[in-house]
Design a protein around this motif. Sequence first.
Motif, short mmCIF file in Angstrom:
data_model
loop_
_atom_site.label_atom_id
_atom_site.label_comp_id
_atom_site.label_asym_id
_atom_site.label_seq_id
_atom_site.Cartn_x
_atom_site.Cartn_y
_atom_site.Cartn_z
N ASN A 258 60.04 26.20 62.77
CA ASN A 258 59.85 24.77 62.51
C ASN A 258 60.39 24.43 61.13
O ASN A 258 60.12 25.12 60.16
CB ASN A 258 58.35 24.44 62.58
CG ASN A 258 58.09 22.95 62.57
OD1 ASN A 258 58.86 22.17 62.05
ND2 ASN A 258 56.98 22.55 63.16
N SER A 259 61.14 23.34 61.03
CA SER A 259 61.72 22.95 59.75
C SER A 259 60.95 21.82 59.06
O SER A 259 61.39 21.32 58.03
CB SER A 259 63.18 22.56 59.93
OG SER A 259 63.28 21.47 60.82
N THR A 260 59.80 21.45 59.62
CA THR A 260 58.96 20.44 58.98
C THR A 260 58.42 21.00 57.67
O THR A 260 57.98 22.15 57.61
CB THR A 260 57.79 20.04 59.89
OG1 THR A 260 58.31 19.58 61.14
CG2 THR A 260 56.94 18.96 59.27
N ASP B 129 67.04 42.72 67.67
CA ASP B 129 67.33 41.70 68.67
C ASP B 129 66.62 40.37 68.41
O ASP B 129 66.76 39.43 69.16
CB ASP B 129 67.00 42.20 70.08
CG ASP B 129 65.54 42.56 70.26
OD1 ASP B 129 64.81 42.67 69.25
OD2 ASP B 129 65.12 42.75 71.41
N VAL B 130 65.86 40.27 67.32
CA VAL B 130 65.22 39.01 66.95
C VAL B 130 66.25 38.17 66.19
O VAL B 130 66.73 38.55 65.13
CB VAL B 130 63.97 39.24 66.07
CG1 VAL B 130 63.44 37.92 65.55
CG2 VAL B 130 62.91 39.96 66.86
N ILE B 131 66.60 37.03 66.79
CA ILE B 131 67.62 36.17 66.21
C ILE B 131 67.04 34.77 66.06
O ILE B 131 66.62 34.17 67.05
CB ILE B 131 68.89 36.12 67.08
CG1 ILE B 131 69.48 37.52 67.22
CG2 ILE B 131 69.91 35.15 66.49
CD1 ILE B 131 70.61 37.61 68.21
N ALA B 132 67.00 34.28 64.83
CA ALA B 132 66.50 32.92 64.59
C ALA B 132 66.75 32.56 63.14
O ALA B 132 66.97 33.42 62.30
CB ALA B 132 65.01 32.85 64.88
N LYS B 133 66.68 31.28 62.85
CA LYS B 133 66.70 30.81 61.46
C LYS B 133 65.24 30.65 61.07
O LYS B 133 64.57 29.70 61.48
CB LYS B 133 67.44 29.50 61.32
CG LYS B 133 67.47 29.04 59.87
CD LYS B 133 68.26 27.77 59.70
CE LYS B 133 68.33 27.46 58.22
NZ LYS B 133 67.64 26.28 57.85
N ILE B 134 64.73 31.59 60.29
CA ILE B 134 63.32 31.61 59.92
C ILE B 134 63.09 30.58 58.81
O ILE B 134 63.70 30.64 57.75
CB ILE B 134 62.90 33.02 59.46
CG1 ILE B 134 63.07 34.00 60.62
CG2 ILE B 134 61.48 33.01 58.94
CD1 ILE B 134 62.91 35.45 60.24
N ASN B 135 62.21 29.62 59.10
CA ASN B 135 61.88 28.58 58.14
C ASN B 135 60.46 28.69 57.60
O ASN B 135 60.12 27.99 56.66
CB ASN B 135 62.04 27.20 58.78
CG ASN B 135 63.48 26.88 59.09
OD1 ASN B 135 64.36 27.14 58.28
ND2 ASN B 135 63.73 26.32 60.25
N GLU B 136 59.65 29.51 58.23
CA GLU B 136 58.25 29.61 57.82
C GLU B 136 57.73 31.01 58.12
O GLU B 136 58.15 31.66 59.07
CB GLU B 136 57.40 28.56 58.52
CG GLU B 136 57.59 28.55 60.03
CD GLU B 136 56.88 27.40 60.72
OE1 GLU B 136 56.08 26.70 60.09
OE2 GLU B 136 57.12 27.23 61.92
N ILE B 137 56.82 31.47 57.25
CA ILE B 137 56.21 32.79 57.41
C ILE B 137 54.72 32.62 57.13
O ILE B 137 54.33 31.89 56.23
CB ILE B 137 56.82 33.82 56.45
CG1 ILE B 137 58.28 34.08 56.81
CG2 ILE B 137 56.04 35.12 56.48
CD1 ILE B 137 58.98 35.03 55.87
#
Length: 131
Positions: free
Chosen positions: A50-52, A97-105
């Motif tokens: 989520n980019s919020t 194999d985890v592919i994503a643009k991580i926006n939050e942790i």
Amino acid sequence: MIKGTYIFYENNKEIYRSSNIITKFGKRYLTNIIAGNVPLVKFDMAFGINSTAATVDDTRLGFEFYRTPILFGSTDIQTSGNVTTYSVVYKTTLPQDVIAKINEIGLYPSIRTSVNNYDSKYITDFNDSFV
């Protein structure tokens, strides 16, 4: 407001760094760890897309897509001159194999007892059941 930085490494080389705020609940927890009031127990690290913008009142990720156990956790206190920096360091591994643009942790206890725990739920696994 306190900010945290997450850093991703691949083969011991930094590949990405980003900062975000630490929530008031996270601040309370991390302060207690650094003070030695809370043991470094088993936790999971959750990753979201989520980019919020995060707020200090957040209690969960906007859209969690992956969760993995934390392999290592420690505190680090560095003093240089009159400046002391307090850090809590957590380490985990993401599969290739985890592919994503991580926006939050987020950090969560490994054992959850809530009856309305909806995190780490997914809509589909994209397998075609008609094949």
